[in-house]
Design a protein around this motif. Structure first.
Motif, PDB file in Angstrom:
ATOM      1  N   LEU A   4      49.512  70.719  46.550  1.00 16.89           N
ATOM      2  CA  LEU A   4      49.374  71.553  47.733  1.00 16.89           C
ATOM      3  C   LEU A   4      48.742  70.720  48.841  1.00 16.89           C
ATOM      4  O   LEU A   4      47.737  70.057  48.639  1.00 16.89           O
ATOM      5  CB  LEU A   4      48.492  72.757  47.411  1.00 16.89           C
ATOM      6  N   ARG A   5      49.373  70.716  50.010  1.00 22.24           N
ATOM      7  CA  ARG A   5      48.862  69.944  51.138  1.00 22.24           C
ATOM      8  C   ARG A   5      48.258  70.904  52.154  1.00 22.24           C
ATOM      9  O   ARG A   5      48.962  71.731  52.711  1.00 22.24           O
ATOM     10  CB  ARG A   5      49.976  69.102  51.757  1.00 22.24           C
ATOM     11  N   LEU A   6      46.957  70.768  52.342  1.00 25.64           N
ATOM     12  CA  LEU A   6      46.229  71.646  53.249  1.00 25.64           C
ATOM     13  C   LEU A   6      46.130  70.993  54.618  1.00 25.64           C
ATOM     14  O   LEU A   6      45.331  70.091  54.829  1.00 25.64           O
ATOM     15  CB  LEU A   6      44.814  71.912  52.717  1.00 25.64           C
ATOM     16  N   ALA A   7      46.936  71.445  55.540  1.00 29.05           N
ATOM     17  CA  ALA A   7      46.898  70.896  56.898  1.00 29.05           C
ATOM     18  C   ALA A   7      45.542  71.198  57.534  1.00 29.05           C
ATOM     19  O   ALA A   7      44.861  72.158  57.158  1.00 29.05           O
ATOM     20  CB  ALA A   7      48.017  71.510  57.738  1.00 29.05           C
ATOM     21  N   HIS A   8      45.156  70.370  58.488  1.00 25.13           N
ATOM     22  CA  HIS A   8      43.905  70.575  59.218  1.00 25.13           C
ATOM     23  C   HIS A   8      43.896  71.985  59.816  1.00 25.13           C
ATOM     24  O   HIS A   8      44.887  72.437  60.381  1.00 25.13           O
ATOM     25  CB  HIS A   8      43.769  69.530  60.340  1.00 25.13           C
ATOM     26  N   VAL A 140      32.637  73.576  45.860  1.00 29.19           N
ATOM     27  CA  VAL A 140      33.695  73.307  46.832  1.00 29.19           C
ATOM     28  C   VAL A 140      34.519  72.083  46.428  1.00 29.19           C
ATOM     29  O   VAL A 140      35.752  72.096  46.535  1.00 29.19           O
ATOM     30  CB  VAL A 140      33.105  73.125  48.249  1.00 29.19           C
ATOM     31  N   TYR A 141      33.878  71.065  45.942  1.00 27.72           N
ATOM     32  CA  TYR A 141      34.591  69.853  45.538  1.00 27.72           C
ATOM     33  C   TYR A 141      35.660  70.177  44.489  1.00 27.72           C
ATOM     34  O   TYR A 141      36.784  69.689  44.553  1.00 27.72           O
ATOM     35  CB  TYR A 141      33.612  68.801  45.004  1.00 27.72           C
ATOM     36  N   ASP A 142      35.298  71.007  43.509  1.00 27.50           N
ATOM     37  CA  ASP A 142      36.264  71.380  42.459  1.00 27.50           C
ATOM     38  C   ASP A 142      37.407  72.209  43.033  1.00 27.50           C
ATOM     39  O   ASP A 142      38.556  72.068  42.610  1.00 27.50           O
ATOM     40  CB  ASP A 142      35.569  72.176  41.341  1.00 27.50           C
ATOM     41  N   THR A 148      44.614  70.516  45.419  1.00 28.02           N
ATOM     42  CA  THR A 148      45.424  69.355  45.801  1.00 28.02           C
ATOM     43  C   THR A 148      45.913  68.551  44.610  1.00 28.02           C
ATOM     44  O   THR A 148      46.667  67.592  44.810  1.00 28.02           O
ATOM     45  CB  THR A 148      44.628  68.426  46.744  1.00 28.02           C
ATOM     46  N   ALA A 149      45.524  68.911  43.402  1.00 22.14           N
ATOM     47  CA  ALA A 149      45.936  68.154  42.202  1.00 22.14           C
ATOM     48  C   ALA A 149      47.418  68.297  41.918  1.00 22.14           C
ATOM     49  O   ALA A 149      48.035  69.278  42.204  1.00 22.14           O
ATOM     50  CB  ALA A 149      45.133  68.624  40.988  1.00 22.14           C
TER      51      ALA A 149
END
Length: 149
Positions: A4-8, A140-142, A148-149
């Motif tokens: 999954l690509r999270l755009a700005h 949040v890191y997880d 994005t994995a």
């Protein structure tokens, strides 16, 4: 979920029936950096602590000794469903104010279903992905890693 690509600027809702975290991606699609926008929480004790009476019984319309039990109300489930509606209303207001263009929704399957029913058209049109996982208690890191994995 793969890649999954999270755009700005993409908003990410991570919720369940008792807590909702609203994030905004301050990074880019390659290196997301989720920043907390808002947090909703509700106290929702187990049903046994909310229900006061035992289930009722009803007579089937004619005098007899045969009575049927009435299904007890699940107050805990009702509170979770109401909370999904509150989350949907908050997102509607944010969408109406053009605070986000893209939304990723992360919630367990039952909550995801309640959210889908409660989302206004303006919110639904902005959803770019749904993830059926419970991540509200993760750091949040997880969350970034899982998405994005």
């Amino acid at each position: 979920m793969s890649g999954l690509r999270l755009a700005h600027g993409t908003w990410v809702l991570v919720g369940d029936g008792e807590k909702a975290l609203f994030f905004r991606n301050e990074g880019d699609a390659t290196y997301p950096h989720l920043v907390v926008e808002d947090v909703f929480a509700q106290e929702n004790p187990p049903n046994r602590e909310q229900a006061t009476d035992s289930p009722g019984r009803m007579n089937r319309g004619r005098p007899s000794n045969n009575k049927s039990a009435i299904e007890p109300t699940d107050w805990h489930r009702l509170a979770k469903d109401r909370f999904a509606s509150e989350i949907a209303d908050a997102l509607y207001r944010a969408a109406h104010e053009n605070r986000f263009e893209r939304l990723v929704v992360v919630a367990p399957p039952q909550t995801l279903g309640e959210l889908r029913k409660a989302f206004h058209k303006e919110v639904s049109e902005r959803i770019v992905a749904e993830v059926d996982k419970t991540l509200t208690s993760h750091p949040v890191y997880d969350i970034e890693k899982v998405l994005t994995a």
